[in-house]
Design an enzyme around this catalytic site. Structure first.
Site, PDB file in Angstrom:
ATOM      1  N   ARG A 110       0.754  -1.399  -0.086  1.00 52.27           N
ATOM      2  CA  ARG A 110       0.027  -0.012   0.120  1.00 52.27           C
ATOM      3  C   ARG A 110       1.035   1.091  -0.063  1.00 52.27           C
ATOM      4  O   ARG A 110       1.712   1.275   0.884  1.00 52.27           O
ATOM      5  CB  ARG A 110      -0.862   0.077   1.282  1.00 52.27           C
ATOM      6  CG  ARG A 110      -1.553   1.436   1.599  1.00 52.27           C
ATOM      7  CD  ARG A 110      -2.601   1.240   2.588  1.00 52.27           C
ATOM      8  NE  ARG A 110      -3.816   0.540   1.915  1.00 52.27           N
ATOM      9  CZ  ARG A 110      -4.948   0.792   2.495  1.00 52.27           C
ATOM     10  NH1 ARG A 110      -5.219   1.543   3.692  1.00 52.27           N
ATOM     11  NH2 ARG A 110      -5.955   0.144   2.300  1.00 52.27           N
ATOM     12  N   HIS A 137      -7.737   1.045  -6.228  1.00 50.91           N
ATOM     13  CA  HIS A 137      -7.908   0.279  -4.979  1.00 50.91           C
ATOM     14  C   HIS A 137      -8.495  -1.269  -5.531  1.00 50.91           C
ATOM     15  O   HIS A 137      -9.671  -1.274  -4.988  1.00 50.91           O
ATOM     16  CB  HIS A 137      -8.476   0.771  -3.849  1.00 50.91           C
ATOM     17  CG  HIS A 137      -8.528   0.122  -2.324  1.00 50.91           C
ATOM     18  ND1 HIS A 137      -7.616  -0.887  -2.121  1.00 50.91           N
ATOM     19  CD2 HIS A 137      -9.191   0.396  -1.284  1.00 50.91           C
ATOM     20  CE1 HIS A 137      -7.870  -1.377  -1.003  1.00 50.91           C
ATOM     21  NE2 HIS A 137      -8.719  -0.493  -0.366  1.00 50.91           N
ATOM     22  N   GLN A 140     -10.148  -4.071  -3.051  1.00 51.30           N
ATOM     23  CA  GLN A 140     -11.379  -3.506  -2.552  1.00 51.30           C
ATOM     24  C   GLN A 140     -12.717  -3.858  -3.431  1.00 51.30           C
ATOM     25  O   GLN A 140     -13.906  -4.442  -3.114  1.00 51.30           O
ATOM     26  CB  GLN A 140     -11.623  -2.052  -2.058  1.00 51.30           C
ATOM     27  CG  GLN A 140     -12.707  -1.529  -1.551  1.00 51.30           C
ATOM     28  CD  GLN A 140     -13.019  -2.050  -0.126  1.00 51.30           C
ATOM     29  OE1 GLN A 140     -12.305  -2.027   0.611  1.00 51.30           O
ATOM     30  NE2 GLN A 140     -14.230  -2.651   0.167  1.00 51.30           N
ATOM     31  N   ASP A 228     -17.619   7.032  -0.499  1.00 53.58           N
ATOM     32  CA  ASP A 228     -16.310   6.740   0.294  1.00 53.58           C
ATOM     33  C   ASP A 228     -15.931   8.320   0.845  1.00 53.58           C
ATOM     34  O   ASP A 228     -16.649   9.150   0.418  1.00 53.58           O
ATOM     35  CB  ASP A 228     -15.321   6.500  -0.924  1.00 53.58           C
ATOM     36  CG  ASP A 228     -13.846   6.258  -0.079  1.00 53.58           C
ATOM     37  OD1 ASP A 228     -13.977   5.841   0.907  1.00 53.58           O
ATOM     38  OD2 ASP A 228     -12.890   5.865  -1.038  1.00 53.58           O
ATOM     39  N   CYS A 269     -16.411   1.491   1.326  1.00 52.31           N
ATOM     40  CA  CYS A 269     -15.276   0.592   1.675  1.00 52.31           C
ATOM     41  C   CYS A 269     -14.667   0.609   3.171  1.00 52.31           C
ATOM     42  O   CYS A 269     -13.984  -0.410   3.622  1.00 52.31           O
ATOM     43  CB  CYS A 269     -13.986   0.851   0.567  1.00 52.31           C
ATOM     44  SG  CYS A 269     -13.523   2.662   0.801  1.00 52.31           S
ATOM     45  N   ARG A 297     -13.011  -8.627   2.116  1.00 50.87           N
ATOM     46  CA  ARG A 297     -11.655  -8.661   1.875  1.00 50.87           C
ATOM     47  C   ARG A 297     -10.785  -9.784   1.977  1.00 50.87           C
ATOM     48  O   ARG A 297     -10.160 -10.026   1.189  1.00 50.87           O
ATOM     49  CB  ARG A 297     -11.347  -7.416   2.608  1.00 50.87           C
ATOM     50  CG  ARG A 297     -12.106  -6.063   2.259  1.00 50.87           C
ATOM     51  CD  ARG A 297     -11.531  -5.301   0.925  1.00 50.87           C
ATOM     52  NE  ARG A 297     -10.170  -5.230   0.697  1.00 50.87           N
ATOM     53  CZ  ARG A 297      -9.147  -4.132   1.282  1.00 50.87           C
ATOM     54  NH1 ARG A 297      -9.931  -3.315   1.949  1.00 50.87           N
ATOM     55  NH2 ARG A 297      -8.075  -4.245   0.944  1.00 50.87           N
TER      56      ARG A 297
END
Ligand code: CP
Ligand code: NVA
Length: 311
Positions: A110, A137, A140, A228, A269, A297
């Site tokens: 990340r 991402h 996700q 988000d 998320c 996830r």
């Protein structure tokens, strides 16, 4: 034959491979049958494998779900903070990638700049997984597609509406629209529009993203409403107030959800700023599947790791 697939982005991964990963994730989730989290899976495909999990930004879900997933599949992990590695003190990404490849079988990173991820993948002799960059991402959205399909069946042809910032998580939704074949609408202020390249990808696959500045009109007939945070980890805190002012009309609240289909799902998320981008009444309400997303996830990434290693 040694398989070495990096999972860098949804638009860079073959749609059949993506479908295979979702199916595998479902199968592995079913096979666990709700047993205690620390109990290993019957199959141990990562037995003897070492996985490096590198974080240059904070994380709760990504860090823990990858760590638990590797352990359930019989592997071992090292969770590393970029700041504590020489990487954070001037060692090049290329050298770091070549060194890590001598110790570990798989790298998840990340990071901030996409270039860091790409360079890591270029120089590593082991597969690399994108655990979020400023731009995308993908892990996700693999979990999100899995979650939608668990609740409502195939996502192909469904109407997905993103309300808010055209950010990294939206980008991976745009890629998924092209690869999984759903209709995506973006509603948000023009100043926070998604990158053109992401819209062009979805369009090139026959699923052009609709842009509608009016959130009430945009959610009409939606099967899934997603939002988000209004300020991502890479956004300067100085932009917070301006972003909040621009994004307030796009808050997902009971009124907005009420305009979607009666059986529409709501996703986020996480982490969320409750009562900013979405109200608690929506997050904890009947449409919400946010904690299923978080759980998935784990299952989705287990499938991603297996695909990367071909095990
Ligand atoms: N959704 C997500 O990636 O969460 P974390 O930042 O906690 O990993
Ligand atoms: N858009 C958010 C997602 C966090 C999982 C960020 O990049 O901070």
């Amino acid at each position: 034959m040694t398989v070495m697939n990096s999972f860098l982005d949804i638009h860079k991964t073959d749609p059949e491979a993506l479908r295979g990963m979702i199916a595998n994730a479902r199968a592995m989730k079913d096979a666990r049958g709700g047993r205690p989290k620390g109990e290993p899976d019957d199959e141990q495909p990562l037995k003897g494998r070492m996985v490096a999990l590198i974080f240059e930004k904070p994380s709760t879900r990504t860090r823990i779900s990858f760590d638990v997933g590797v352990r359930q599949m019989g592997g071992q992990t090292m969770v590393l903070s970029g700041a504590d590695m020489q990487l954070g003190h001037g060692e090049t990404i290329a050298d770091t990638a070549r060194v890590l490849s001598r110790y570990v079988d798989l790298i998840m990173i990340r990071t901030f700049e996409e270039q860091t991820l790409l360079e890591m993948a270029d120089y590593a002799d082991v597969p690399v997984i994108n655990g979020l960059t400023n731009r995308t991402h993908p892990c996700q959205i693999m979990a999100d597609v899995m979650t939608y399909e668990e609740h409502r069946g195939p996502i192909a042809g469904k109407k997905v509406v993103w309300s808010g910032d055209g950010n990294n998580v939206f980008a991976s939704f745009a890629h998924a629209a092209g690869q999984f074949g759903f209709d995506l609408t973006f509603t948000g202020p023009e100043t926070l529009d998604p990158e053109k390249a992401w819209l062009e990808f979805a369009a090139s696959k026959g699923h052009p993203v609709t842009i509608d500045r009016n959130p009430e009109r945009a959610v009409d007939g939606a099967d899934l409403v997603v939002t988000d945070t209004w300020v991502s980890m890479h956004d300067p805190q100085s932009a917070r107030e301006r972003r909040h002012n621009q994004l307030r009309p796009y808050q997902v609240n009971d009124h907005l959800m009420g305009l979607a289909k009666p059986d529409a799902l709501f996703m986020h998320c996480l982490p969320a700023h409750r009562d900013d981008e979405a109200t608690s009444s929506v997050m904890d309400g009947p449409h919400s599947v946010i904690f299923d997303e978080a759980e998935n996830r784990l299952h989705a990434q287990k499938a991603v790791m297996r695909w990367c290693l071909g095990v």
